[in-house]
Motif scaffolding. Sequence first.
Motif, PDB file in Angstrom:
ATOM      1  N   SER A 114       0.805  -1.219   0.000  1.00  0.00           N
ATOM      2  CA  SER A 114       0.000   0.000   0.000  1.00  0.00           C
ATOM      3  C   SER A 114       0.837   1.267   0.000  1.00  0.00           C
ATOM      4  CB  SER A 114      -0.958   0.003   1.194  1.00  0.00           C
ATOM      5  OG  SER A 114      -0.217  -0.059   2.406  1.00  0.00           O
ATOM      6  N   SER A 115       2.140   1.147   0.247  1.00  0.00           N
ATOM      7  CA  SER A 115       3.018   2.318   0.279  1.00  0.00           C
ATOM      8  C   SER A 115       3.717   2.577  -1.047  1.00  0.00           C
ATOM      9  CB  SER A 115       4.080   2.144   1.369  1.00  0.00           C
ATOM     10  OG  SER A 115       3.486   2.072   2.652  1.00  0.00           O
ATOM     11  N   TYR A 116       3.516   1.706  -2.007  1.00  0.00           N
ATOM     12  CA  TYR A 116       4.231   1.779  -3.278  1.00  0.00           C
ATOM     13  C   TYR A 116       3.298   2.209  -4.400  1.00  0.00           C
ATOM     14  CZ  TYR A 116       8.349  -0.736  -1.515  1.00  0.00           C
ATOM     15  OH  TYR A 116       9.483  -1.102  -0.838  1.00  0.00           O
ATOM     16  N   ALA A 117       3.819   3.043  -5.288  1.00  0.00           N
ATOM     17  CA  ALA A 117       3.171   3.207  -6.586  1.00  0.00           C
ATOM     18  C   ALA A 117       3.358   1.911  -7.359  1.00  0.00           C
ATOM     19  CB  ALA A 117       3.789   4.369  -7.343  1.00  0.00           C
ATOM     20  N   SER A 170       0.014   5.108  -4.677  1.00  0.00           N
ATOM     21  CA  SER A 170      -0.234   4.174  -3.574  1.00  0.00           C
ATOM     22  C   SER A 170      -1.685   4.177  -3.115  1.00  0.00           C
ATOM     23  CB  SER A 170       0.695   4.480  -2.415  1.00  0.00           C
ATOM     24  OG  SER A 170       0.525   5.817  -1.978  1.00  0.00           O
ATOM     25  N   ARG A 210      -5.987  -1.033  -8.456  1.00  0.00           N
ATOM     26  CA  ARG A 210      -5.302  -1.782  -7.406  1.00  0.00           C
ATOM     27  C   ARG A 210      -6.267  -2.086  -6.282  1.00  0.00           C
ATOM     28  NH1 ARG A 210      -0.392   1.600  -5.572  1.00  0.00           N
ATOM     29  NH2 ARG A 210      -0.220   0.003  -3.946  1.00  0.00           N
ATOM     30  N   ASN A 214      -5.575  -2.764  -2.465  1.00  0.00           N
ATOM     31  CA  ASN A 214      -4.558  -2.815  -1.412  1.00  0.00           C
ATOM     32  C   ASN A 214      -4.859  -3.897  -0.375  1.00  0.00           C
ATOM     33  OD1 ASN A 214      -3.062  -0.812  -2.611  1.00  0.00           O
ATOM     34  ND2 ASN A 214      -3.794   0.822  -1.270  1.00  0.00           N
ATOM     35  N   ASN A 262      -3.304  -6.867  -2.052  1.00  0.00           N
ATOM     36  CA  ASN A 262      -1.917  -6.686  -2.531  1.00  0.00           C
ATOM     37  C   ASN A 262      -1.794  -7.013  -4.018  1.00  0.00           C
ATOM     38  OD1 ASN A 262      -1.252  -5.986   0.058  1.00  0.00           O
ATOM     39  ND2 ASN A 262       0.060  -7.747   0.460  1.00  0.00           N
ATOM     40  N   ALA A 315       6.880  -2.237  -8.726  1.00  0.00           N
ATOM     41  CA  ALA A 315       6.497  -1.555  -7.488  1.00  0.00           C
ATOM     42  C   ALA A 315       7.545  -0.497  -7.176  1.00  0.00           C
ATOM     43  CB  ALA A 315       6.405  -2.548  -6.340  1.00  0.00           C
ATOM     44  N   GLY A 321       7.093   6.632  -5.636  1.00  0.00           N
ATOM     45  CA  GLY A 321       5.912   7.180  -6.303  1.00  0.00           C
ATOM     46  C   GLY A 321       6.226   7.382  -7.765  1.00  0.00           C
TER      47      GLY A 321
END
Length: 120
Positions: free
Chosen positions: A29-32, A52, A71, A73, A76, A97, A101
């Motif tokens: 969830s923290s990755y573009a 994200s 996506r 999240n 995943n 990933a 960002g």
Amino acid sequence: VQLVESGGDLVQPGGSLRLSCAASGFTFSSYAMNWYRQAPGKERELVAAILSGGGRTKYADSVKGRFTISRDNAKNTVYLQMNSLKSEDTAVYYCNANPTGWAVEGVGHWGQGTQVTVSS
């Protein structure tokens, strides 16, 4: 860290495919998340990207209006819905990933790729 793409196939022009990329081993969830593709003899190109939170997306001009990135999240997983496929969409599609960002392109984790072939 793993990114596992699936959904590639042989499809006729005008057809549709949905690619999936299942992620594990990092905080998804923290990755573009991005989809790239590379056709034989051509450079890798960014096809679609999603930040994200999922609120912002961008596309290559060649796929705008035909492809949709999304996506989940909670699962995943990132998806690429591809409609109105053309022969020029034929390529190996890679999931990426990116922890920056959209700040630095092409870094982060990569999947092994899935083949999409558009042919009659």
